[in-house]
Design an enzyme around this catalytic site. Structure first.
Site, mmCIF file in Angstrom:
data_model
loop_
_atom_site.group_PDB
_atom_site.id
_atom_site.type_symbol
_atom_site.label_atom_id
_atom_site.label_comp_id
_atom_site.label_asym_id
_atom_site.label_seq_id
_atom_site.Cartn_x
_atom_site.Cartn_y
_atom_site.Cartn_z
ATOM 1 C CG HIS A 139 -11.836 -1.080 4.284
ATOM 2 N ND1 HIS A 139 -11.114 -2.189 4.602
ATOM 3 C CD2 HIS A 139 -12.488 -0.736 5.441
ATOM 4 C CE1 HIS A 139 -11.296 -2.501 5.877
ATOM 5 N NE2 HIS A 139 -12.149 -1.625 6.403
ATOM 6 C CG HIS A 197 -2.768 -4.901 3.549
ATOM 7 N ND1 HIS A 197 -2.512 -4.509 4.833
ATOM 8 C CD2 HIS A 197 -4.048 -5.313 3.515
ATOM 9 C CE1 HIS A 197 -3.606 -4.690 5.559
ATOM 10 N NE2 HIS A 197 -4.549 -5.172 4.784
ATOM 11 C CG ASP A 244 -10.514 -7.427 -0.743
ATOM 12 O OD1 ASP A 244 -11.406 -8.147 -0.274
ATOM 13 O OD2 ASP A 244 -10.149 -6.359 -0.223
HETATM 14 N N1 CMC Z 1 -1.598 -0.818 -7.639
HETATM 15 C C1 CMC Z 1 -0.589 -0.019 -8.067
HETATM 16 N N2 CMC Z 1 0.189 0.709 -7.269
HETATM 17 C C2 CMC Z 1 -0.045 0.622 -5.941
HETATM 18 C C3 CMC Z 1 -1.059 -0.199 -5.418
HETATM 19 C C4 CMC Z 1 -1.848 -0.937 -6.315
HETATM 20 N N3 CMC Z 1 -2.816 -1.721 -5.876
HETATM 21 N N4 CMC Z 1 -1.058 -0.086 -4.074
HETATM 22 C C5 CMC Z 1 -0.078 0.767 -3.772
HETATM 23 N N5 CMC Z 1 0.535 1.194 -4.889
HETATM 24 C C6 CMC Z 1 1.686 2.090 -4.970
HETATM 25 C C7 CMC Z 1 1.281 3.521 -4.707
HETATM 26 O O1 CMC Z 1 0.934 4.181 -5.910
HETATM 27 C C8 CMC Z 1 2.538 4.063 -4.083
HETATM 28 O O2 CMC Z 1 3.480 4.276 -5.102
HETATM 29 P P1 CMC Z 1 4.498 5.556 -5.013
HETATM 30 O O3 CMC Z 1 5.358 5.237 -3.819
HETATM 31 O O4 CMC Z 1 5.198 5.548 -6.300
HETATM 32 O O5 CMC Z 1 3.639 6.754 -4.794
HETATM 33 C C9 CMC Z 1 3.068 2.904 -3.234
HETATM 34 O O6 CMC Z 1 2.574 1.737 -3.909
HETATM 35 C C10 CMC Z 1 2.585 2.895 -1.810
HETATM 36 O O7 CMC Z 1 1.173 2.909 -1.805
HETATM 37 P P2 CMC Z 1 0.262 3.751 -0.821
HETATM 38 O O8 CMC Z 1 -1.015 4.117 -1.528
HETATM 39 O O9 CMC Z 1 1.063 4.848 -0.211
HETATM 40 O O10 CMC Z 1 -0.013 2.677 0.308
HETATM 41 P P3 CMC Z 1 -1.204 2.694 1.337
HETATM 42 O O11 CMC Z 1 -0.731 1.937 2.502
HETATM 43 O O12 CMC Z 1 -1.707 4.080 1.573
HETATM 44 O O13 CMC Z 1 -2.360 1.922 0.567
HETATM 45 C C11 CMC Z 1 -3.894 0.304 -0.131
HETATM 46 C C12 CMC Z 1 -2.770 0.642 0.847
HETATM 47 C C13 CMC Z 1 -4.466 -1.075 0.224
HETATM 48 C C14 CMC Z 1 -5.029 1.330 0.006
HETATM 49 C C15 CMC Z 1 -3.307 0.308 -1.578
HETATM 50 O O14 CMC Z 1 -2.309 -0.668 -1.704
HETATM 51 C C16 CMC Z 1 -4.391 0.114 -2.625
HETATM 52 O O15 CMC Z 1 -5.040 1.093 -3.022
HETATM 53 N N6 CMC Z 1 -4.619 -1.161 -3.093
HETATM 54 C C17 CMC Z 1 -5.677 -1.436 -4.024
HETATM 55 C C18 CMC Z 1 -7.008 -1.555 -3.289
HETATM 56 C C19 CMC Z 1 -7.122 -2.817 -2.483
HETATM 57 O O16 CMC Z 1 -6.798 -3.893 -2.976
HETATM 58 N N7 CMC Z 1 -7.613 -2.684 -1.254
HETATM 59 C C20 CMC Z 1 -7.848 -3.837 -0.378
HETATM 60 C C21 CMC Z 1 -6.944 -3.795 0.824
HETATM 61 S S1 CMC Z 1 -6.986 -5.342 1.706
HETATM 62 C C22 CMC Z 1 -8.558 -5.501 2.345
HETATM 63 C C23 CMC Z 1 -8.943 -4.467 3.317
HETATM 64 O O17 CMC Z 1 -8.176 -4.110 4.202
HETATM 65 O O18 CMC Z 1 -10.054 -3.988 3.197
#
Ligand code: CMC
Length: 429
Positions: free
Chosen positions: A268, A307, A363
């Protein structure tokens, strides 16, 4: 005219149910009537991570994740970032409309007059270790404010709510600056009422022996714009924490502390700190392809990408990327920028990221700006928490005024052992 309802056939019993559809949603409680037999509790919706569950109606922030649109109370984020100020946006979020000139002047004066904290807060800060993370200090001290303002427990008194909200917006920068100066062993700097909100924050952070600190106007303006971009983002993890904890009717200082703790996590608000660590670890542009390979193999995440809601470029990231040049004109270019640009370039051409709709989020570039301004990475989430306080309190107010809201208490699907009898230790296998 099509009917605004959903017909469900329960294949276990053959019974049909008609559920009303309102604003594109069915009520989860309407599922409860769907039972397979007299002992059945009724159908539940299973939704870990709340991917598809609306927990409230809200009139504060609108996001269209596919189109990359973000609006506060209907105003596009681009217009607010360019033409408004953080305190004006905070008022907008909290009150629903932009303030008129008189309201704005009074609000700015009120916030300016509430920036001081009780002297005992200093003693409280002394208890933290010299290397304590500023987010831990911030969450601890904001929670402690509830003990300084016991009137904050009177949450159904609208005047009391106004005062606590003003205190929170005003004192978050003071507590944040104190948490930073504690971690570097500097004496705390008093607020300067002649300065704007962000100028004063820079004063409390960086003032050394000069009688009057003169913040760089470009950096103060850039920080103000960053504060606008971070002020609210509808039902994210920390806002959900604010609403959940607030639903127990605790005072707003305690609820903001809970939200701040939720924000601290690397998925987050802690992500921009993680981005900087990642860029430093990658070390040079040449190492980017190897790092992308690691990400694709699932060994790493590309921090600052992806995201839950945006499946397009995060509009905040577009504004921040543009702003970076103005800041770097003052501070000098952050050498990690080249690595970030190369990461973005390669990722946006790669099918792994394209097919998953992974784009830079807020971010990805903000940490580079903060670092160039002189902030250590441990302060990045603190810089997120200060403006997000406006969003948290706006959402908290909306929660309190929403007659439909109850204490947050999700259901579970129990999959553990059936009832069994206790066996004394000596007789266990
Ligand atoms: N790098 C590589 N792969 C990713 C990433 C990433 N940053 N984000 C998502 N994926 C992949 C994930 O592995 C999954 O792949 P598969 O379908 O093969 O399993 C697919 O994309 C969908 O991801 P998810 O984890 O199911 O998506 P989510 O909605 O649960 O997660 C997130 C959203 C923001 C937690 C995630 O994209 C992430 O961990 N990003 C990196 C951390 C980050 O930058 N966070 C800041 C978010 S914006 C500011 C805020 O809101 O605080």
């Amino acid at each position: 005219m099509p009917k605004e309802s959903l017909t469900i056939t329960d294949n276990r019993t053959g019974k049909q149910y008609e559920l009303p559809v309102s604003n594109g949603a069915i009520r989860a409680m309407d599922l409860r009537q769907i039972k397979s037999g007299p002992d059945d509790f009724g159908l539940l919706a299973y939704d870990p991570g709340f991917f598809n569950t609306a927990a409230c109606n809200s009139k504060i922030t609108y996001i269209d994740g596919d189109k990359g649109i973000l609006e506060y109370r209907g105003y596009p984020i681009e217009q607010l970032a360019e033409r408004s100020t953080f305190l004006e946006v905070a008022w907008l979020l909290i009150n629903g409309e932009l303030p008129n000139k008189k309201q704005l002047d009074a609000w700015v004066t009120d916030v300016t007059m509430h920036t001081m904290v009780h002297e005992n807060i200093k003693k409280f800060l002394e208890g933290f270790r010299y290397d304590a993370h500023p987010m831990g200090i911030l969450a601890g001290t904001v929670s402690a404010l509830s003990t300084f303002y016991p009137d904050a427990a009177d949450i159904f008194n609208s005047r009391s709510r106004e005062i606590q909200i003003c205190r929170l917006i005003a004192k978050m920068p003071t507590l944040s600056a104190m948490s930073y100066r504690h971690s570097v062993g500097m004496p705390y700097a008093l607020p300067d009422n002649q300065l704007s909100y962000t100028e004063n924050f820079l004063n409390m952070l960086w003032k050394v022996t000069e009688v009057t600190y003169k913040p760089n106007p470009i950096l103060a303006k850039a920080l103000d714009m960053l504060f606008i971009l971070h002020a609210d983002h509808e039902q994210n993890c920390s806002t959900t924490a604010m609403r959940c904890v607030g639903s127990s009717q605790v005072d707003p200082f305690s609820a903001v502390a809970a939200a701040a703790v939720a924000l601290h996590g690397p998925l987050h608000g802690g992500a921009n700190e993680a981005v900087l660590k990642m860029l430093a670890q990658i070390g040079s542009k040449e190492n980017v392809p190897a790092f992308i390979k690691e990400v694709k193999s699932g060994k790493d995440l590309l921090m600052g990408f992806g995201h839950r809601v945006y499946k397009n470029y995060d509009p905040r990231a577009t504004i921040i990327k543009r702003m970076a040049e103005q800041v770097f004109d003052v501070t000098g270019r952050n050498p990690l920028l080249d690595i970030a640009l190369e990461l973005e370039r390669i990722a946006l051409q790669d099918d792994y990221f394209v097919s998953r709709k992974l784009y830079p989020n807020v971010d990805f570039y903000s940490g580079l700006i903060y670092q160039a301004m002189g902030f250590p990475p441990s302060m990045f989430t603190v810089l997120f928490a200060i403006p997000r306080t406006a969003g948290w309190v706006a959402q908290w107010l909306e929660l309190l005024e929403d007659k439909e809201q109850k204490i947050a208490r999700p259901r579970q699907i129990y999959l553990g052992p059936k009832r069994r009898d206790y066996v004394p230790a000596e007789r266990r296998a």
